[in-house]
Write an enzyme that holds these catalytic residues in place. Structure first.
Site, PDB file in Angstrom:
ATOM      1  N   HIS A 275       0.834  -1.202   0.000  1.00 20.22           N
ATOM      2  CA  HIS A 275       0.000   0.000   0.000  1.00 20.22           C
ATOM      3  C   HIS A 275       0.872   1.256   0.000  1.00 20.22           C
ATOM      4  CE1 HIS A 275      -2.605   2.941   2.353  1.00 20.22           C
ATOM      5  NE2 HIS A 275      -3.349   2.661   1.299  1.00 20.22           N
ATOM      6  N   ARG A 276       0.836   1.983  -1.081  1.00 19.25           N
ATOM      7  CA  ARG A 276       1.689   3.174  -1.292  1.00 19.25           C
ATOM      8  C   ARG A 276       3.168   2.798  -1.229  1.00 19.25           C
ATOM      9  NH1 ARG A 276      -1.532   7.397   2.774  1.00 19.25           N
ATOM     10  NH2 ARG A 276      -3.596   6.534   2.403  1.00 19.25           N
TER      11      ARG A 276
ATOM     12  N   GLU B 251       0.316  -0.709  -4.785  1.00 25.13           N
ATOM     13  CA  GLU B 251      -0.796   0.230  -4.904  1.00 25.13           C
ATOM     14  C   GLU B 251      -0.239   1.642  -4.845  1.00 25.13           C
ATOM     15  OE1 GLU B 251      -4.044   2.907  -3.133  1.00 25.13           O
ATOM     16  OE2 GLU B 251      -2.031   2.503  -2.401  1.00 25.13           O
TER      17      GLU B 251
ATOM     18  N   ASP C  27      -1.434   6.063  -5.626  1.00 27.22           N
ATOM     19  CA  ASP C  27      -2.524   7.011  -5.854  1.00 27.22           C
ATOM     20  C   ASP C  27      -2.081   8.014  -6.923  1.00 27.22           C
ATOM     21  OD1 ASP C  27      -4.150   6.155  -3.399  1.00 27.22           O
ATOM     22  OD2 ASP C  27      -2.203   6.655  -2.537  1.00 27.22           O
TER      23      ASP C  27
ATOM     24  N   HIS D 179      -1.022  10.922  -2.568  1.00 29.05           N
ATOM     25  CA  HIS D 179      -2.304  10.547  -1.972  1.00 29.05           C
ATOM     26  C   HIS D 179      -3.192  11.738  -1.623  1.00 29.05           C
ATOM     27  CE1 HIS D 179      -5.108   9.501   1.289  1.00 29.05           C
ATOM     28  NE2 HIS D 179      -5.252   8.383   0.614  1.00 29.05           N
TER      29      HIS D 179
ATOM     30  N   GLU E 153      -4.719   3.698  -8.319  1.00 30.15           N
ATOM     31  CA  GLU E 153      -5.954   4.265  -7.760  1.00 30.15           C
ATOM     32  C   GLU E 153      -6.074   5.724  -8.178  1.00 30.15           C
ATOM     33  OE1 GLU E 153      -6.518   4.372  -3.438  1.00 30.15           O
ATOM     34  OE2 GLU E 153      -8.192   5.725  -3.833  1.00 30.15           O
TER      35      GLU E 153
ATOM     36  N   LYS F 163      -7.345   9.320  -7.838  1.00 34.01           N
ATOM     37  CA  LYS F 163      -7.887  10.287  -6.896  1.00 34.01           C
ATOM     38  C   LYS F 163      -8.468  11.422  -7.732  1.00 34.01           C
ATOM     39  CE  LYS F 163      -6.550   8.421  -2.945  1.00 34.01           C
ATOM     40  NZ  LYS F 163      -7.542   7.644  -2.200  1.00 34.01           N
TER      41      LYS F 163
ATOM     42  N   ASP G 187       0.888  -1.757   4.545  1.00 35.03           N
ATOM     43  CA  ASP G 187       2.078  -0.898   4.567  1.00 35.03           C
ATOM     44  C   ASP G 187       3.311  -1.738   4.885  1.00 35.03           C
ATOM     45  OD1 ASP G 187       0.291   1.245   4.290  1.00 35.03           O
ATOM     46  OD2 ASP G 187       0.132   1.528   6.464  1.00 35.03           O
TER      47      ASP G 187
END
Ligand code: G3P
Ligand code: MG
Length: 267
Positions: free
Chosen positions: A23-24, A50, A52, A65, A124, A126, A250
């Site tokens: 995640h990120r 992943e 953003d 993000h 993802e 945004k 994370d």
């Protein structure tokens, strides 16, 4: 297997049908959404990263993000008010620790160049374009970049913005997409109804949202399900046992160890 369900093909598939998603990037140990966090996620054997994506003032897809720059850079104000040149001058690492002061906000192009041939991506969006009348064009730019790097079989698109999902599917019907559950846009529909309505391949939600009823519904309709953001070992174990298809974490190194235990038990 993921490919049969029209999910992204993994470059480093460990052979099970569960995806370890950083995640990120490896964001518990490195500044989120930076190149070092992405490189370290690969070193930790994540199977997908992943990230953003938003547009700079001059319309370039960048990886970040928050709407505002304040928390995760030394800049102030809304990201969308800054050109790429201006964004690139910002320090996106010192907020995490001084040794990361060389980290900048990556462009999506930079991340695709790094990931191509190496690791699958969950991109993802945004996007603020919740109404049809506001079209910022981010989806088209993202699809074009993905195609330029020949990553269309290795990416999963997602968004909390269901208009963005509709536009993605119009532009690139064969690229898998996941609906990120949004209470305000979901009209009390069940996961399988949402997946059908928006013509997407997967359903993603927060672990607090995943009820027994939803899990049964997702299993019944065999809908791939990815859950965010899970950093505790116990919760990872519970979700794997419930049958989810992937977890955003994370701490991809921790999730890799948890998955290893299940794989050795299965042998
Ligand atoms: O896509 C999973 C997760 O990243 C969604 O929430 O706020 O971390 O982008 P957020
Ligand atoms: Mg995200």
């Amino acid at each position: 297997m993921p490919q049969e369900q029209n999910l992204p093909a993994l470059f480093n598939d460990d052979g099970d049908d569960f995806i370890i998603i950083a995640h990120r990037g490896a964001s518990a140990s490195y500044p989120e959404n930076t190149m070092i966090a992405f490189r370290k996620a690969v070193e930790m054997n994540a199977e997908m990263i992943e990230l953003d994506v938003a547009l700079s003032k001059d319309g370039i897809p960048v990886v970040f993000h928050d709407k505002r720059l304040n928390k995760h850079t030394n800049g102030r104000g809304q990201l969308s008010n800054f050109t790429l040149d201006e964004l690139k001058k910002l320090d996106a690492g010192s907020w995490f620790a001084p040794q990361f002061s060389d980290q900048t906000i990556p462009t999506l192009r930079e991340v695709l160049a790094f990931a191509s041939g190496t690791i699958a991506l969950n991109i993802e969006i945004k996007s603020e374009a919740v109404s049809d009348s506001i079209v910022d064009g981010i989806e088209k730019k993202v699809v074009q970049l993905v195609q330029e790097f020949d990553m269309q079989n290795h990416v999963l698109f997602s968004s909390f913005n269901y208009r963005a999902l509709i536009r993605f599917k119009e532009l690139a019907p064969k690229i898998p997409a996941a609906l990120l559950y949004s209470k305000t846009q979901s009209n009390r529909l069940l996961p399988h109804q949402l997946v059908e309505r928006y013509n997407v391949e997967a359903f993603n939600c927060h672990y607090h949202q995943l009820s027994r009823k939803w899990m049964a519904n997702l299993n019944e309709y065999q809908i791939p399900t990815f859950i965010y953001t899970v950093n505790s070992k116990r919760r990872m174990q519970k979700l794997i046992e419930a049958g989810v298809n992937g977890i955003f974490t994370d701490k991809p190194d921790l999730l890799r160890n948890v998955v290893k235990q299940y794989q050795s038990k299965a042998r």
